[in-house]
Scaffold this motif. Structure first.
Motif: not given
Length: 846
Positions: A88-97, A105-115
């Motif tokens: 199965s395919e998943m989306m990973t979303i990594t953000r700054y906390s 750069i600020f907490g809450g902004e996206e760093i990267n995403r990948q399937v």
């Protein structure tokens, strides 16, 4: 609306990548060629065999059940990957906390995403692959599908020993226990910073001993992993010679030599059945995703391009029938945006109103209560601001004057999964400046240094609506405001009913055309006719269409009908040649609109000192407002200039009448040059208000005026504009030509030659600028000409441009000679003789 302003970090990124900013367009997934840190490969002899489940997950384990069961044993997290999740395919979303201060750069902004996808390895191991959608084949059982697979190998980003099997009562394996610690407390690029971000932050080696997993939470469709990562940084270097600086020195790095970043990775399961794709249509402004398609029976590869949008579906077949009959229904899953609890309390209601304002647009698509804003619930341990299940408007304590609205979507279908809107505190400063400069001639409430909460709240509300529009999939519609006739911008009844632009997705800001005597009160953008139509196009549910092809045909008929109404047109944000598609402009005629705008600026300028004053404060605020006013004046010049060499770009398909490209009429282009001669090249001395300038500038504005004139002349004579004028005038004598442009500029810039009047310093400056630029055109070099599909290089020396420039300079030289004999003012005579000498030397170099 507002594209993320250029902080030092972003400036560096632009240098590194050599590309401009945008607005908002589709995001492409790209795999990295850089090695990632992963579990080191083990030889078969050293590989540990799986142990019994209860030996690994013993009585001390604290277990969380969810998409992935997570077991905490001492300080270690073990992940139990269910059998059903393999493949199965998943989306990973990594953000700054949490982020170090000073890096933009600020907490809450996206760093990267990948399937990603879990799959079995060859030797009692589990692999984690990164999936990239570049080319596809719908014919899974045909040879072509294998050819596609052979050219789309997906990288392995994790290789994990199976510590234990989870089995059901029958002994069937239902899950695999893995230790993912090295992935999430390490520096695996998929869940950390990529090399470019590290370079921009001057980050070097990863510090394993100061990095750890701080929290893991698992829910039915997602698992959240929060980690703390520490990095060594590049020490600052002392250079005796100036060199470009790529990275930014973080203050904490200068103090400690390391930086610590807290990150959150969401692993969310993608829908087993992707949403039906809605084929992209250039006539409607949606962000899009695409990939190449290779079909067995096709004679060439194709591209499948589809709109990015949320999934809205009826709760039942009965509801679908009700909607089909015209009744509004509630969707199975509404679109909900939460407001960051860090948002100042007094602004929350206005942000929520900006979100809720979109409900009227969704009603045009057959939905009620389809979208709403919500306040973040207090003390709910099941919710996290970084959790990819929730869409959140994040509030940043930042000096940046901006906001932005991205989205995370399924690359297979374009389905939006969530969005984190970025909201910077100092956007209020930008809003105040805009409103004062554009509306204070009409609205007394705009004439102060600090706005009351209600006015600022309404400004925030409009920005909130704009950014939410982006997260619904809508691009900027820069052409929307051109559907409103200029005189209607002064009609209070029309404005009350329709507003000054048909789309809040335009960069139309405020109604700067309305005059004080008009009585216009509605100066703000709002959800307009185009927005309602665009939501109808993107979010209508078509129960009777069996597939994407039938849906496309049905939507095409809808779109052709809609295009009979000019207010429903989409105007791209990327056209280099259509004067109707511009930022910050309003009305259907830039010359008339800008003339009204200048009248208001003339009313505003004498009052800036009073409206900015505060005892005990410097004149910095006055300087800021004067800069905003002159910036607005420059925008008017730019709006007008784009008409010269302009070409209208009317989105068309084969089954529509008329041409897609039409040359801007000669009369309009000549009006544009007349406007520039009158408003800019004839010195705008009203800008040289000495009561203001004497408090903010040691100079009296001579160079400032010259700078404005220089910028506009440079734009008028830009190579791509010249090429369009050359080509369109060759096609028809009824089109404006380069020779006519230069003749019209000559008449305005050298008007003193006919009257033999003295030439003051400002006019001497513009005349020298013009002559120098004409001389440069004798040897013009090459230029890049952009078109809808590509760009091309043109050698201007091999066009008529040098010939026209030579002829114009000869004529001007003769006029100057004739005038020189009659000039009585000494400086004027010196100036004319100097120009004669310059032109002579250029035409006949020794």
């Amino acid at each position: 609306m507002l594209q993320k302003q250029l902080t030092l970090l972003i400036s560096c990124l632009l240098i590194c990548l050599s590309q401009g900013t945008f607005a908002q367009s589709k995001k492409k997934k790209k795999s990295s060629k850089n090695p990632v840190t992963a579990v080191e490969a083990k030889s078969p002899d050293s590989k540990k065999e799986p142990k019994p489940y209860k030996k690994v997950i013993d009585s001390t384990a604290v277990t969380q059940r969810g998409l992935i069961d997570v077991h905490k044993i001492d300080n270690k997290y073990l992940f139990e990957i269910p059998e059903t999740l393999l493949g199965s395919e998943m989306m990973t979303i990594t953000r700054y906390s949490k982020t170090p201060a000073g890096g933009g750069i600020f907490g809450g902004e996206e760093i990267n995403r990948q399937v990603v996808r879990w799959e079995k390895g060859p030797n009692k191991n589990i692999l984690l692959r990164s999936i990239t959608y570049v080319i596809m084949s719908p014919d899974e059982d045909k040879p072509m599908a294998q050819a596609v697979k052979n050219s789309t190998s997906d990288p392995i980003i994790g290789n994990y020993d199976i510590l234990a099997y989870k089995k059901d009562e029958t002994g069937k394996i239902t899950g695999y226990v893995l230790d993912l610690s090295s992935t999430f407390d390490g520096d695996v690029q998929t869940f950390s910073l990529d090399p470019i971000k590290k370079q921009l932050l001057n980050i070097q080696a990863f510090q394993k001993d100061r990095s750890f997993i701080s929290k893991v939470s698992s829910y039915p469709i997602n698992t959240e992993i929060r980690s703390v990562k520490t990095f060594a940084t590049t020490p600052p270097r002392i250079n005796t010679t100036p060199t470009p600086k790529i990275g930014v020195d973080l203050p904490s790095a200068l103090d400690a030599g390391v930086v610590t970043v807290e990150m959150n990775t969401s692993m969310i399961l993608l829908p087993k059945k992707p949403m039906r794709k809605r084929t992209f249509d250039a006539r409607v402004g949606y962000f899009a995703n695409q990939y190449g398609v290779f079909e067995e029976d096709s004679q060439k590869s194709d591209k499948e391009i589809f709109a990015v949008r949320w999934r809205l579906e009826p709760k039942s077949a009965e509801d679908a029938q009700k909607q089909k009959k015209g009744e509004l229904i509630e969707p199975l899953k509404p679109i909900v945006y939460y407001i960051d609890p860090a948002t100042p309390e007094k602004w929350k209601k206005f942000i929520k109103q900006g979100i809720d304002d979109w409900q009227i647009a969704f009603e045009h698509a057959g939905w009620k209560n389809a979208i709403r804003g919500e306040y973040w619930p207090e003390n709910d341990p099941t919710m996290s601001l970084e959790d990819a299940r929730f869409s959140v408007l994040r509030y940043f304590a930042a000096e940046i004057q901006n906001a932005y609205g991205p989205n995370v979507h399924d690359p297979r279908s374009g389905e939006i999964l969530e969005s984190h809107i970025g909201w910077y505190h100092n956007i209020m400063s930008l809003l105040r400046n805009w409103y004062l400069i554009q509306a204070s001639a009409v609205d007394p409430a705009a004439r102060s240094k600090k706005y009351d909460d209600n006015l600022m709240g309404e400004l925030i509300r409009f920005v909130s609506s704009h950014e939410v529009g982006h997260t619904l999939g809508l691009r900027h519609n820069m052409g929307a405001s051109s559907a409103t006739p200029v005189e209607k911008l002064r009609d209070k009844d029309f404005q009350e009913k329709n507003g000054h632009t048909s789309s809040i997705m335009d960069y139309a800001r405020f109604n700067y055309v309305a005059q004080p005597e008009d009585g216009v009160k509605n100066l703000f953008p709002r959800i307009g006719d185009y927005d309602k139509w665009a939501i109808k196009w993107g979010y209508s549910y078509f129960e009777d269409t069996k597939n994407a092809a039938e849906e496309k045909a049905f939507l095409n008929e809808m779109t052709k009908e809609a295009y009979k109404n000019r207010r429903l047109w989409f105007g791209t944000e990327t056209s280099p040649y259509d004067p109707r598609y511009q930022t910050e402009d309003i009305g259907d005629n830039a010359m008339r609109a800008s003339e009204y705008g200048i009248k208001n600026l003339k009313r505003i300028l004498p009052n800036l000192l009073e409206w900015s004053k505060e005892d005990g404060e410097s004149y910095a605020e006055l300087d800021n407002l004067y800069g905003a006013l002159t910036g607005q004046f420059r925008r008017y010049m730019g709006h007008v200039t784009k008409n010269v060499g302009g070409i209208y770009d009317n989105p068309k398909t084969y089954d529509m009448t008329g041409n897609q490209y039409e040359v801007v009429p000669k009369s309009i282009q000549k009006d544009a040059v007349t406007f520039l001669n009158t408003q800019l090249f004839t010195t705008p001395k009203w800008l040289l208000n000495q009561d203001v300038l004497s408090k903010i500038n040691p100079e009296n504005g001579v160079e400032s005026i010259k700078g404005m004139q220089d910028a506009t002349l440079t734009s008028l004579m830009a190579g791509d504009r010249i090429v369009r004028l050359l080509e369109t005038s060759a096609a028809s004598k009824n089109n404006y030509s380069v020779d006519e442009l230069m003749s019209d500029l000559n008449k305005g810039i050298f008007s003193e030659l006919k009257s033999n009047s003295s030439i003051d310093m400002y006019r001497r400056n513009i005349q020298k600028l013009y002559v120098d630029k004409m001389i440069e055109l004798l040897k013009p070099g090459t230029t890049t000409v952009r078109s809808a599909s590509a760009s091309r290089r043109v050698n201007l020396a091999q066009t008529d441009l040098p010939s026209i420039a030579r002829g114009q300079l000869l004529n001007l030289k003769n006029d100057l000679k004739m005038s020189s004999t009659r000039m009585t003012d000494r400086m004027s005579k010196y100036h004319v003789l100097d120009l004669i000498s310059r032109i002579g030397a250029a035409l006949d170099p020794k």
